[in-house]
Write a protein that holds these residues in place. Structure first.
Motif, short mmCIF file in Angstrom:
data_model
loop_
_atom_site.label_atom_id
_atom_site.label_comp_id
_atom_site.label_asym_id
_atom_site.label_seq_id
_atom_site.Cartn_x
_atom_site.Cartn_y
_atom_site.Cartn_z
N VAL A 64 0.81 -1.22 0.00
CA VAL A 64 0.00 0.00 0.00
C VAL A 64 0.85 1.27 0.00
O VAL A 64 0.30 2.37 -0.11
CB VAL A 64 -0.97 0.03 1.19
N MET A 83 -7.17 6.13 1.36
CA MET A 83 -6.80 5.09 0.39
C MET A 83 -7.07 5.62 -1.01
O MET A 83 -8.21 5.94 -1.35
CB MET A 83 -7.62 3.82 0.64
N LEU A 86 -7.13 2.72 -5.58
CA LEU A 86 -7.54 1.41 -5.06
C LEU A 86 -7.56 0.36 -6.15
O LEU A 86 -7.87 0.64 -7.33
CB LEU A 86 -8.91 1.53 -4.40
N ASP A 90 -7.30 -4.83 -2.99
CA ASP A 90 -7.46 -4.13 -1.71
C ASP A 90 -8.79 -4.50 -1.04
O ASP A 90 -9.04 -4.08 0.10
CB ASP A 90 -7.42 -2.61 -1.91
#
Length: 123
Positions: A64, A83, A86, A90
């Protein structure tokens, strides 16, 4: 005891963004380092990110790094996971966790856990 409640999960297309929140109560939030973990179906819970008690130090899983950002607001007793970019991989239930000491990436090193919030990334 520390109570943790995550929110902000949902369904998003690949390339999209979400911000997860984890609200803490019960003890002095700034005394706890915080972690984010995730668990996909059939998989073990895995480390995502960690932030120190002051917020001055952060750590990320390689998967990540560069896409996710962890930060906290001690005045609001909340930690966030931003986030971006994506990917379908994920997709998981995301959990926040708290511990009194420093950096840790193993689930058994954390003392308190939230109930999780589902993140689903469609391709």
């Amino acid at each position: 005891q520390v109570q943790l409640v995550e929110s902000g999960g949902g369904l998003v297309q690949a390339g999209g963004s979400l911000r997860l929140s984890c609200a803490a109560s019960g003890r002095t939030f700034s005394n706890y380092a915080m972690g984010w973990f995730r668990q996909a179906p059939g998989e073990e819970r895995e480390f995502v990110a960690h932030i120190s008690r002051s917020g001055g130090s952060t750590y990320y899983a390689d998967s990540v790094k560069g896409r996710f950002t962890v930060y906290r607001d001690n005045a609001k007793n909340t930690v966030y996971l931003e986030m971006n970019s994506l990917k379908p991989e994920d997709t998981a239930v995301y959990y926040c966790a708290a511990r009194r000491l420093g950096y840790a990436s193993r689930t058994d090193e954390y003392d308190y856990w939230g109930q999780g919030t589902q993140v689903t990334v469609s391709s």
